[in-house]
Design an enzyme around this catalytic site. Structure first.
Site, PDB file in Angstrom:
ATOM      1  CB  SER A  88     -36.202 -23.550  12.553  1.00 50.69           C
ATOM      2  OG  SER A  88     -35.829 -23.834  11.581  1.00 50.69           O
ATOM      3  N   GLY A  89     -38.812 -24.392  11.552  1.00 53.31           N
ATOM      4  CA  GLY A  89     -39.958 -25.115  10.697  1.00 53.31           C
ATOM      5  C   GLY A  89     -38.845 -25.935   9.957  1.00 53.31           C
ATOM      6  N   GLY A  91     -35.597 -26.329  10.278  1.00 48.30           N
ATOM      7  CA  GLY A  91     -34.837 -26.699  10.625  1.00 48.30           C
ATOM      8  C   GLY A  91     -34.038 -26.258  10.277  1.00 48.30           C
ATOM      9  CB  THR A  93     -34.431 -20.426   9.746  1.00 45.26           C
ATOM     10  OG1 THR A  93     -35.329 -21.323   9.669  1.00 45.26           O
ATOM     11  CG2 THR A  93     -34.008 -18.828   9.828  1.00 45.26           C
ATOM     12  CD  GLU A 155     -46.066 -19.826   8.415  1.00 42.82           C
ATOM     13  OE1 GLU A 155     -47.301 -18.947   8.230  1.00 42.82           O
ATOM     14  OE2 GLU A 155     -45.143 -19.815   8.016  1.00 42.82           O
TER      15      GLU A 155
END
Length: 188
Positions: A88-89, A91, A93, A155
């Site tokens: 979760s880039g 943080g 989601t 990504e």
């Protein structure tokens, strides 16, 4: 003046190099040890992060590790001794946070990859690998720093991180290139 393709490649590669250069190697090793020692591994990510996570799951399978992608019909339940690897880039989601709680409640350890060490996901994780890259949550206006669009820097860094983790896991597990190739599908 517009940048040429080679100038854009150079800028993107410089950005990716800076991001992966900031990832703590000791934490990468610890994450690999978690995965190598897991009874079962389940992985999850949303959107384009999911594509990187699924690619990593494929390599974990090639290494002979017991891995499943959350959402597939064959995903087993997690419990004690298992690891839930989640990305979760940003943080925050919602789906990720819910699945993290489910995994923790079942007794599994949660290994998080994120760009946000103070995010909600980091607070729920047992172990966090910080990938300090711009995500889609921070690519607007003055906050935008990457030449790449909409979180692609995070990504792309995940792809490189996962490939290095595969190399480290290969050494940890003693997997040979021949054994890995033998596990590659013949259904393509």
């Amino acid at each position: 003046m517009t940048q040429t393709g080679s100038e854009m490649f150079a800028a993107a590669l410089d950005e990716l190099g800076a991001v992966v250069g900031r990832i703590d190697d000791d934490r990468i090793d610890a994450a690999c040890e978690m995965l190598a020692g897991a009874g079962r591994i389940a992985v999850y990510g949303c959107g384009r992060e999911a594509l990187q996570v699924k690619g990593f799951a494929m390599r974990l399978f090639h290494l002979g590790l017991p891995v499943a992608v959350v959402g597939d019909m064959t995903t087993p339940p997690l419990g004690e001794g298992d690891v839930f690897l989640v990305s979760s880039g940003p943080g925050e989601t919602t789906t990720v946070l819910t699945l993290m709680r489910v995994a923790r409640d079942a007794g599994a350890k949660v290994l998080l990859l994120t760009a946000e060490p103070a995010g909600s996901a980091a607070k729920l994780a047992d172990f966090t690998l910080l990938v300090s890259a711009q995500t889609m949550a921070s690519d607007q206006g003055a906050a935008r720093t990457s030449v790449l669009p909409m979180g692609s820097l995070f990504e792309g860094a995940l792809f490189l991180l996962f490939e290095v983790m595969v190399l480290k896991l290969k050494a940890l597990t003693g997997a040979t290139p021949e054994a890995m190739r033998a596990r590659h599908t013949n259904m393509e």
